[in-house]
Design a protein around this motif. Structure first.
Motif, PDB file in Angstrom:
ATOM      1  N   PHE A   1      -6.251  20.225  -2.181  1.00  0.00           N
ATOM      2  CA  PHE A   1      -6.336  19.076  -1.272  1.00  0.00           C
ATOM      3  C   PHE A   1      -6.265  17.791  -2.090  1.00  0.00           C
TER       4      PHE A   1
ATOM      5  N   TYR B   1      -9.069  17.365  -4.862  1.00  0.00           N
ATOM      6  CA  TYR B   1     -10.258  18.082  -4.417  1.00  0.00           C
ATOM      7  C   TYR B   1     -10.002  19.589  -4.432  1.00  0.00           C
ATOM      8  N   ASP B   2     -10.847  20.322  -3.735  1.00  0.00           N
ATOM      9  CA  ASP B   2     -10.751  21.782  -3.777  1.00  0.00           C
ATOM     10  C   ASP B   2      -9.497  22.288  -3.060  1.00  0.00           C
ATOM     11  N   ASP B   3      -9.066  23.446  -3.488  1.00  0.00           N
ATOM     12  CA  ASP B   3      -8.054  24.206  -2.759  1.00  0.00           C
ATOM     13  C   ASP B   3      -6.793  23.391  -2.476  1.00  0.00           C
TER      14      ASP B   3
ATOM     15  N   MET C   1     -12.029  18.745  -0.321  1.00  0.00           N
ATOM     16  CA  MET C   1     -12.481  19.536   0.834  1.00  0.00           C
ATOM     17  C   MET C   1     -11.969  20.966   0.706  1.00  0.00           C
ATOM     18  N   GLN C   2     -12.900  21.866   0.761  1.00  0.00           N
ATOM     19  CA  GLN C   2     -12.532  23.272   0.586  1.00  0.00           C
ATOM     20  C   GLN C   2     -11.862  23.838   1.831  1.00  0.00           C
TER      21      GLN C   2
ATOM     22  N   ARG D   1     -17.415  28.194  -4.821  1.00  0.00           N
ATOM     23  CA  ARG D   1     -16.357  29.105  -4.368  1.00  0.00           C
ATOM     24  C   ARG D   1     -16.945  30.204  -3.487  1.00  0.00           C
TER      25      ARG D   1
ATOM     26  N   TRP E   1     -20.610  32.739  14.231  1.00  0.00           N
ATOM     27  CA  TRP E   1     -21.359  32.814  12.977  1.00  0.00           C
ATOM     28  C   TRP E   1     -20.796  33.946  12.133  1.00  0.00           C
TER      29      TRP E   1
ATOM     30  N   ASP F   1     -25.703  24.856  20.427  1.00  0.00           N
ATOM     31  CA  ASP F   1     -25.663  25.464  19.086  1.00  0.00           C
ATOM     32  C   ASP F   1     -26.834  26.426  18.894  1.00  0.00           C
TER      33      ASP F   1
ATOM     34  N   ALA G   1     -25.433  19.167  22.696  1.00  0.00           N
ATOM     35  CA  ALA G   1     -24.674  19.957  21.720  1.00  0.00           C
ATOM     36  C   ALA G   1     -25.616  20.807  20.874  1.00  0.00           C
TER      37      ALA G   1
ATOM     38  N   GLU H   1     -26.553  30.359  18.283  1.00  0.00           N
ATOM     39  CA  GLU H   1     -26.992  30.889  16.996  1.00  0.00           C
ATOM     40  C   GLU H   1     -27.907  32.103  17.192  1.00  0.00           C
TER      41      GLU H   1
ATOM     42  N   ARG I   1      -2.335  18.933   1.705  1.00  0.00           N
ATOM     43  CA  ARG I   1      -2.890  20.244   1.357  1.00  0.00           C
ATOM     44  C   ARG I   1      -1.737  21.060   0.786  1.00  0.00           C
TER      45      ARG I   1
ATOM     46  N   ARG J   1     -16.511  29.002  16.943  1.00  0.00           N
ATOM     47  CA  ARG J   1     -17.957  28.932  17.158  1.00  0.00           C
ATOM     48  C   ARG J   1     -18.676  30.237  16.805  1.00  0.00           C
TER      49      ARG J   1
ATOM     50  N   HIS K   1       1.140  19.507   4.958  1.00  0.00           N
ATOM     51  CA  HIS K   1       0.925  20.760   4.230  1.00  0.00           C
ATOM     52  C   HIS K   1       2.208  21.157   3.503  1.00  0.00           C
TER      53      HIS K   1
END
Lengths: 103, 955
Positions: B204, B200-202, A1-2, A77, A66, B690, B686, B694, B232, A64, B120
Motif C-alpha cells: 500500500f 505501508y503494509d502489503d 494499511m494491512q 503479520r 467474527w 455489534d 450500532a 458478537e 495497492r 460482519r 490497484h
C-alpha cells in the motif's frame, strides 16, 4: 494499511475490520460458581503476548462475521485466519472449551 | 529584471514563452519548465531566506526536494507556507517571498478541490529515472497492470540533469520513447508530478499528485488541485534514486554553497549558470562531471578540491581543460556576507588540516557522496545496513512485495541502473507468477568509467575557531556539529535521542541531507562504527503533504456523514434549531419568533405536560431480532426477563457489559413468538447491534437468531401528554384507545388510509403517550395528519431539549450522559429491572463483586438548587462542607458530579440529576456545587421529581 484475510470474503482493507482482543477466553460455564478472583480474571485480565497471539477479529464493515486469527504482535503479520466453525483446532491454542451459559 | 545567468541555449525550458513573477517584491522573469529556484538563480539570486533560529542568510543548495535552504511562502495564487523554491514550478503571476524558517497559513478558506483515487496494480514503480523506466517497461511488456509515478514534471530522473547518451543518442530521446511506449500499454498508469510519500503494509503506497499547481491562476476550477492516490500493488519497485550528501565545514550554509549534482541539473535542465567562478569540493568522482560541465558552459572553475590523497583518474581530464585539481585537500570554511566570496582551502593529510589559503569564488560546489533514497523501503519496515564503501545506508533485506532498484539500492552507474531495473522487475513478475516479456531490450549505455573509491568524510575539522558552532549539519534547524557534540557530551548515545536533543532531521526536509551526516558524525564522536549508530526511523510523508490534500473531499459538511430523518425538510421549514446526536441532525427546539431556547423549551415542556406534544424520535436505534431462539438471546443480554413478554406487549430493558456496567437501555416490543423489535438509544444503535452479534456468533453460535438494523425502516413519533389519547383516537378511530383496551406498555398494528401504522403505549416523559411507527416513505404525511388531528388540542412539536427535560423530571437516565461506563443498574435505582429469577445473564456475576456492593458507590439522585435560580452546569463537581460551614482543606473530596441539569416548567425551578457517592443515603442533605467561583447549595432528592407515583401515564 494491512490487508487482512477474512475467511469468508478474502483479503480486505484493515479499516473494514474491528479487533476483538484475545481469542479463547470462554464465558465461564457457571459464573455464579466461580470466585470473585476467577471472575475478575475472566472480565479484566488478558495476555499481552509479544509474538504469536491468538486473537478475535470481526469483519465489521464487510460480512460482519467474527473469526479467529494468529498474528505476530511484533510484526503485525497475520499467520492464519480461521472461521469460528473450523473443525481444526485453532493454531497455538488448545481447542476452545465448549461454553454455555444459563438459559 | 533580466536573467544574466541564463545560458544562451539548452535546457528543457520553453524559451519562446516568458513568465513574470514576483519574489520579495521584485519582478523577475522565467520560462515554462523553470522552477522558482532556477528562475531566481537565472537572475543571479542565491539567497532566498534566513534561518529559523540564527537568522543567517540561506540560499538554494540543491535542485529538488532535498534542498535544506530555499524555503519560500507563496502568496499568489493562493497563500501556502513552507514550500521549497526548488519544487515550485514557475507560472505567470506567481508571488512569493523567502521565509525566516516558518511560514504563515492562509487566513482564508482554501476553495480548491482535493480528491483521492483508489487504484490497484500488479506492479507499482516509484521513480521514472533510468532504473524505474526499465522496470516499468519490463512490467508493462509482460502485460501486467502497472503504475509508474514520479515526482518531477517529466520523466527521466537523473538523466534530466546530465549529458548521458543511450543508443548513441541523447538519453532523453530514449526516455521519450519509453514514455511513449508506456502510454501505448492500456494497463499502464503513468503519473508525473506525483510523489509517493508513504509506503505501508502489503504493497500500500500513498502518492500525492500535484495536478494544477503548475498552472497557477490558469488552473481550471473543475480539476482537483491535488489528488491522493491510494495505490495497492501486488509488488512495489522503489526506484527513487539517491540524494547527494554534503560535507560539513565551517560556514557551509553561506548562499552560493550548493551540491555539485544540483549545479549540473540547473545547467542542463534549466539552462542556468549557478555562478561565474566556482570551486568544487569533493570526496568522490561524481563532482568532476559538474566541474567539467560548468567549465564548458563558461564558468571559471578555480579548483577541484579532492579530499582523497590519490585524487581521481579524472584529474587529467580536468587539467587538460585547464582546471586546477588539488588532491588531498579540503575546503575548511567560506567567506562572504550574503553570498560566498571565498573558499578556504587547506591540505588534508591523515585527518589533519594544514595551513590554508582563500580562493575567490561565487559558487562552492560540494559532494560528499550519495545517499540512496531508501525512505519508502524503510517506511515499510525494511532493515538498513551501513555500506562502508559508499558511506551510506542500503536495504539489508528482501521485503515481501517491495524491492529496491537503481541508485536507491546503491547502483550508481547508468548501465547498472538500467540493467538492475529490468532485473528487479523480472524478479517481481516471476514472484507474481507473471511471465516476464520475451522481447525486452535494454538501451546501450557507454562503458562506464570505473571510478576511484570515494572517501567517506562527514566533516572537516573546524579550524575556524568557531568550534563547530558554524558547521551546519541540519541547515533547516540551525543544528551544528557542536550541537551533536553537546548531545554526546550530555550522555546521549542513541541516534533517536540525539535527533530529539539536537532536532536534526525534524524539519521540513526530514533530514534528507542531514540524517546520514548526523549518524556519521555521532559515530565518530562516540568512537563506534556507523552501523552501530544506525539511522533514525524513516516515517511518512517523504515530502510534506498539505492537510487539505489528505482531507480530500472529507471536509466541511462531508467530513462526517450527516443522517437526517424523513422529516428533516419539515423541521427546517418549521424553524427548528438542530443539534448533532451522533451523526444525526435532530431538532433541539422549535423557537417561535422572539423566543430563545429557554422560553421555547419551557413552552414545549408545558405543552407536553398539560396538553399534547409531538417529537420526531425516528433516530432511536431499532433492531429486528428474529429466530426461534430470539427470546433466549435477549434473556441472556438484558438484565431483565424478556422471554416472558407477551406478544403485543412492551418491556423496558437494560443491557450491561460483563463488568455489570450499563451499556444501553430501551424498550422491547414482542412482535411474535420468534420476533422482537428492540429500541436502543440514538447513539448506541450500532454498538448494541455489534454487541448482540458478537455474543450470538462467538459464544452462542448454536442459537438460531438473527439481528438486523431497522433504524431507518421506521419513523417513530411519540405523541405525548394528557391529550394524546384524544389525538390518537381522532386519527385512528378504528383503534380502541381506552386504557383498558390499549394499556400501558402494549402495542397495536393499525393503518391510516391503507398505510400500515404501529402504535405503542410507551412513555419517556411519564405522561400518557403513544408512539406512532410508520414507514419513512409516509413519515411526513402521517406527521402532518397527527398535527392536524392535534390542532384542537394545541399539539406542539418539541425537540430533544424538551425531551431531555421531561425525561429528567421523571428521573429517566440517558445512557452515556447520566452514566459513564462505571454505573450499574442498581446505581441508577433500577434494581427493579434486574431479574432475580434468571440464573445468569451478561453482567449478573459482576453485581456480586465486592466493589459493586459498596454502599458508597455513586448513585443517581436529584439535586434542587436551594436558591431556586441556578441551573447547575452539567459536569460540575459536588462537594460537602464541614459542619462548621467551611470547605475541607484541599484537595477537597469530590462526591460526584452533575450529569443532567435543566430549568423545569413543571417544578417552576431548575433541577439536576447527579451521580453522588452514597447518594440515596444523602436524600434530604444539602451539598454544594461550585459555580463560577461560588458554592451553590443544593438539596439531594430522589431522582424522580415529577409525578413520583406514576399517576399520569394512563391519562
Amino acid at each position: 494499511m494491512q490487508l487482512i484475510e477474512c475467511p469468508w470474503c478474502g483479503p480486505r482493507e484493515e479499516v473494514e475490520f474491528h479487533y476483538g482482543g484475545q481469542a479463547h477466553v470462554p464465558y465461564p460455564d457457571a459464573p455464579a460458581e466461580v470466585s470473585d478472583e476467577e471472575w475478575a480474571h475472566y472480565v479484566f485480565f488478558r495476555d499481552n503476548t509479544k509474538g504469536r497471539f491468538a486473537e478475535r477479529w470481526c469483519h465489521s464493515a464487510g460480512c460482519r462475521r467474527w473469526f479467529n486469527a494468529v498474528r505476530d504482535t511484533t510484526t503485525y503479520r497475520f499467520e492464519r485466519v480461521q472461521r469460528l466453525d473450523d473443525p481444526e483446532p485453532h493454531a497455538t491454542e488448545p481447542a476452545r472449551a465448549r461454553r454455555s451459559t444459563a438459559s | 529584471m533580466t536573467s544574466p545567468f541564463r545560458t544562451a541555449e539548452g535546457g528543457r525550458i520553453d524559451r519562446g514563452t516568458t513568465l513574470e513573477f514576483t519574489f520579495d517584491g521584485q519582478t523577475h522573469t522565467g520560462h515554462p519548465g523553470d522552477t522558482l529556484a532556477s528562475a531566481l538563480l537565472a537572475s543571479g539570486r542565491h539567497q532566498v531566506a534566513t534561518s529559523v533560529k540564527l537568522g543567517r542568510p540561506r540560499g538554494i543548495a540543491a535542485a529538488w526536494a532535498e534542498d535544506p535552504g530555499g524555503l519560500v511562502q507563496i502568496e499568489e495564487p493562493f497563500p501556502e507556507p513552507m514550500l521549497l523554491a526548488t519544487t515550485v514550478e514557475l507560472h505567470d503571476g506567481l508571488v512569493a517571498h523567502g521565509l525566516p524558517g516558518q511560514g504563515r497559513l492562509a487566513e482564508i478558506s482554501d476553495s480548491a478541490r482535493y480528491d483521492a483515487v483508489h487504484h490497484h496494480v500488479d506492479v507499482l514503480v516509484v521513480g521514472a529515472g533510468p532504473a524505474g523506466l526499465t522496470a516499468a517497461l519490463t512490467a508493462a511488456r509482460s502485460g501486467a497492470r502497472v503504475a509508474l509515478v514520479d515526482e518531477q514534471s517529466e520523466a527521466g530522473g537523473s538523466l534530466l540533469g546530465g549529458t548521458d547518451r543511450l543508443d548513441d543518442a541523447p538519453a532523453l530521446e530514449w526516455v521519450a520513447a519509453a514514455v511513449a511506449e508506456l502510454a501505448g500499454h492500456p494497463e499502464v498508469l503513468h503519473l508525473q508530478r506525483t510523489t509517493a510519500f508513504g509506503s505501508y503494509d502489503d504493497g500500500f503506497v500513498l502518492a500525492l499528485e500535484r495536478r494544477t499547481d503548475h498552472l497557477g491562476t490558469a488552473a481550471p476550477r473543475h480539476v482537483s488541485r491535488q489528488r491522493v492516490w491510494r495505490l495497492r500493488a501486488r509488488s512495489v519497485v522503489v526506484a527513487t534514486g539517491a540524494h547527494e550528501r554534503p560535507v560539513v565545514f565551517a560556514d557551509n550554509d553561506r548562499p552560493g554553497t550548493m551540491l555539485a549534482g544540483a549545479a549540473r541539473t540547473f545547467l542542463h535542465r534549466y539552462g542556468v549558470l549557478p555562478g561565474r567562478q566556482a570551486v568544487v569540493f569533493t570526496t568522490n568522482d561524481s563532482a568532476y562531471d559538474a566541474a567539467l560541465d560548468l567549465h564548458r558552459a563558461g564558468v571559471a572553475v578555480e579548483a577541484v578540491v579532492d579530499a582523497r590523497p590519490a585524487g581521481s583518474p579524472r584529474r587529467e581530464e580536468c587539467e587538460r581543460a585547464g582546471i586546477r585539481v588539488l588532491s588531498g585537500a579540503v575546503v575548511t570554511a567560506t567567506q562572504g556576507v550574503e553570498r560566498v566570496t571565498h573558499a578556504l582551502v587547506a591540505p588534508f593529510v591523515d585527518g589533519q588540516v594544514g595551513a590554508g589559503s582563500a580562493i575567490a569564488c561565487d559558487l562552492l560546489l560540494v559532494s560528499g557522496g550519495w545517499n540512496p533514497a531508501v525512505h519508502l523501503f524503510s517506511q515499510a519496515r525494511g532493515r538498513l545496513r551501513y555500506d562502508e564503501a559508499l558511506g551510506a545506508f542500503l536495504p539489508a533485506e528482501e521485503l515481501d512485495r517491495l524491492s529496491v532498484t537503481g541508485a536507491a539500492a546503491g547502483v550508481l552507474d547508468l548501465a547498472g541502473c538500467l540493467a538492475d531495473g529490468q532485473r528487479v522487475a523480472r524478479a517481481a513478475l516471476t514472484a507474481l507468477a507473471v511471465a516476464p516479456p520475451g522481447e525486452d531490450r535494454l538501451p546501450t549505455a557507454p562503458e562506464p568509467v570505473v571510478p576511484a573509491a570515494p572517501l567517506v568524510l562527514w566533516r572537516v575539522p573546524d579550524t575556524s575557531g568557531a568550534d563547530g558552532n558554524t558547521s551546519f549539519v541540519d541547515l533547516q534547524r540551525d543544528a551544528t556539529v557542536a550541537d551533536i557534540a553537546r548531545a554526546v557530551g550530555a550522555g546521549l548515545r542513541s541516534i533517536e535521542h540525539i535527533k530529539r536533543y539536537t532536532t536534526i532531521g525534524t524539519a521540513h526536509d526530514q533530514g534528507k541531507t542531514s540524517g546520514v551526516l548526523a549518524s556519521g558524525i555521532t559515530a565518530e564522536l562516540l568512537g563506534v562504527p556507523v552501523q552501530a549508530t544506525g539511522t533514525t526511523t524513516f516515517r511518512p510523508p517523504y515530502t510534506p503533504v498539505a492537510f487539505a490534500a489528505l482531507a480530500g473531499r472529507d471536509r466541511g459538511r462531508l467530513f462526517d456523514p450527516e443522517r437526517v430523518t424523513s422529516l428533516h425538510d419539515w423541521h427546517v421549514a418549521a424553524g427548528a434549531v438542530f443539534e448533532d446526536v451522533g451523526q444525526w441532525k435532530r431538532p433541539r427546539h422549535y423557537p417561535r419568533p422572539g423566543e430563545d431556547m429557554e422560553t421555547a423549551v419551557l413552552r414545549e415542556c408545558a405543552a407536553a405536560r398539560t396538553g399534547v406534544g409531538i417529537l420526531d424520535g425516528s433516530t432511536l436505534g431499532k433492531i429486528d431480532v428474529q429466530g426461534p431462539d430470539a427470546a433466549v438471546l435477549l434473556d441472556r443480554l438484558y438484565t431483565n426477563m424478556m422471554s416472558s413478554l407477551k406478544v403485543g406487549s412492551v418491556r423496558y430493558g437494560v443491557m450491561c457489559g460483563v463488568d455489570g456496567m450499563v451499556i444501553d437501555d430501551g424498550t422491547v416490543l414482542r412482535l411474535a413468538e420468534d420476533r422482537f423489535l428492540l429500541l436502543t438509544t440514538t447513539g448506541g444503535a450500532a454498538k448494541v447491534l455489534d454487541w448482540m452479534e458478537e455474543w450470538a456468533q462467538t459464544e452462542w453460535p448454536d442459537l438460531r437468531v438473527h439481528c438486523t438494523s431497522v433504524t431507518e425502516q421506521w419513523n417513530t413519533f411519540p405523541v405525548v401528554g394528557p391529550r394524546s389519547r384524544d389525538v390518537i383516537g381522532a386519527l385512528f378511530p378504528q383503534v380502541d384507545v381506552a386504557n383498558e383496551a390499549f394499556p400501558f406498555m402494549t402495542w397495536r398494528d393499525t393503518a391510516l388510509d391503507g398505510v400500515p401504522v404501529r402504535l405503542a403505549r410507551i412513555s419517556f416523559s411519564g405522561e400518557l403517550a403513544f408512539e406512532v411507527y410508520v414507514n419513512p416513505w409516509y413519515g411526513v404525511a402521517v406527521w402532518e395528519r397527527l398535527l392536524e388531528a392535534g390542532r384542537p388540542y394545541g399539539i406542539t412539536p418539541y425537540g430533544t431539549e424538551t425531551m431531555h427535560v421531561l425525561r429528567a423530571e421523571k428521573g429517566y437516565p440517558i445512557i452515556g450522559q447520566d452514566t459513564d461506563g462505571t454505573v450499574t443498574p442498581h446505581d441508577l435505582g433500577m434494581a427493579w429491572a434486574v431479574s432475580k429469577k434468571k440464573p445468569d445473564f451478561v453482567g449478573k456475576r459482576s453485581f456480586a463483586r465486592q466493589a459493586n456492593q459498596d454502599p458508597l458507590r455513586k448513585q443517581l439522585v436529584g439535586l434542587l438548587p436551594v436558591d431556586r435560580r441556578t441551573v447547575l452546569p452539567e459536569g460540575s463537581q459536588i462537594v460537602e462542607l464541614h459542619p462548621d460551614g467551611q470547605l475541607p482543606p484541599p484537595p477537597v473530596p469530590m462526591l460526584g458530579h452533575v450529569t443532567s441539569s435543566y430549568r423545569s416548567a413543571e417544578l417552576a425551578r431548575p433541577f439536576a440529576l447527579a451521580l453522588v457517592k452514597g447518594g440515596r443515603s444523602r436524600i434530604g442533605d444539602t451539598v454544594h456545587v461550585p459555580v463560577n467561583g461560588t458554592l451553590v447549595p443544593a438539596e439531594v432528592t430522589g431522582s424522580v421529581l415529577v409525578d413520583p407515583e406514576g399517576a399520569r401515564r394512563d391519562g
